[in-house]
Structure formats: C-alpha cells, structure tokens
Design a protein around this motif. Structure first.
Motif, mmCIF file in Angstrom:
data_model
loop_
_atom_site.group_PDB
_atom_site.id
_atom_site.type_symbol
_atom_site.label_atom_id
_atom_site.label_comp_id
_atom_site.label_asym_id
_atom_site.label_seq_id
_atom_site.Cartn_x
_atom_site.Cartn_y
_atom_site.Cartn_z
ATOM 1 N N ARG A 30 6.785 6.836 -32.430
ATOM 2 C CA ARG A 30 7.913 6.062 -32.928
ATOM 3 C C ARG A 30 8.182 5.691 -34.248
ATOM 4 O O ARG A 30 7.330 4.975 -34.952
ATOM 5 C CB ARG A 30 7.787 4.731 -31.648
ATOM 6 N N GLU A 33 11.926 0.316 -34.501
ATOM 7 C CA GLU A 33 11.877 -0.679 -33.538
ATOM 8 C C GLU A 33 12.702 -0.235 -32.293
ATOM 9 O O GLU A 33 12.184 -0.613 -31.012
ATOM 10 C CB GLU A 33 12.161 -2.089 -34.223
ATOM 11 N N GLY A 35 13.490 2.541 -31.151
ATOM 12 C CA GLY A 35 12.776 3.668 -30.357
ATOM 13 C C GLY A 35 13.887 4.773 -30.298
ATOM 14 O O GLY A 35 13.745 5.464 -29.277
ATOM 15 N N PHE A 38 11.913 9.273 -33.380
ATOM 16 C CA PHE A 38 10.436 9.727 -33.424
ATOM 17 C C PHE A 38 10.105 11.028 -34.436
ATOM 18 O O PHE A 38 10.914 11.665 -34.867
ATOM 19 C CB PHE A 38 10.347 9.992 -31.807
#
Length: 132
Positions: A30, A33, A35, A38
């Motif tokens: 990740r 924050e 998400g 990636f």
C-alpha cells in the motif's frame, strides 16, 4: 505463505507477466493512506514494481469480462472473490491506466495473472482523473 521480510501475503503468478518470465511471486504494498495506490512488487527483485490501483474509483463503469480459461488458471470457484487491479503509468502531464490488460488476483488462492481483454476496445492508456 507470507514473506517474512515484508510480512505480506505472497501472490503467485499463474502465468508470468509479459516480459518478466522469471518473476513469479509478488506482494501488494500500500502506497497511501486511502489505499488506492499499491506497488505490485516482485519478491525476487524488489526493484521491479508496478504501480497499480483498483479501477472502481477512477473508472466506475469498468467491468472486464473474465474468460473461463482465466478462472481455471487461477483455480477460481467464485468470480466475486476476484480483485481487479489496473497498471498505472504516472506521467508529467497525465497519469494513465492500462484498462486493456488488468491484473486479476484471486483473493482466496492468491494466484494472479495479467489478462489481455481480447475483443475489447479498452485503451492501454486511459487518462485518470487528477483527484486521487
């Protein structure tokens, strides 16, 4: 199985990514924050990583048709358990997503493959909206 160094589930490529035949195991790291971003990172060579993101926040109508041979290669019994990630290319002016060749991950078996959506007119470089 988990990579003890990174403490993340290892994703096994059912079929190597085009151009990277020696890289069969990856982890999803990740990057922010929220998400949304990636790094799809090679376990064998952590310097080899692809920027990936789930397509939904950026392309809400994107719903790739997953062929039966892909489901078989991933040992998938439930298509709803698939995680679709698109490869992102960050550019100076525009950031684009490859909608033609998403990475499909089975959440249960942790097997994955990059799939070229044959017969689709999906772009290789779809411009992403700025707010992410």
């Amino acid at each position: 199985m988990t990579d003890t160094q990174l403490d993340m589930p290892i994703i096994d490529m059912a079929v190597p990514m085009p151009g990277f035949p020696a890289h069969r195991q990856f982890v999803l790291v990740r990057l922010n924050e929220e998400g949304l971003l990636f790094a799809f990172t090679s376990v064998q060579d952590p310097d080899l990583r692809f920027l990936v993101a789930p397509p939904e926040p950026f392309f809400p109508d994107y719903a790739p048709e997953i062929e039966n041979d892909v489901l078989a290669a991933l040992n998938t019994k439930d298509p709803d358990r698939l995680l679709v990630m698109v490869v992102i290319t960050a550019g100076v002016d525009d950031t684009t997503a490859n909608l033609l060749a998403p990475i499909i991950v089975d959440r249960d078996s942790r097997r994955a493959m990059q799939v070229v959506l044959s017969g689709s007119n999906m772009p290789v470089r779809a411009v992403m909206r700025k707010a992410y």
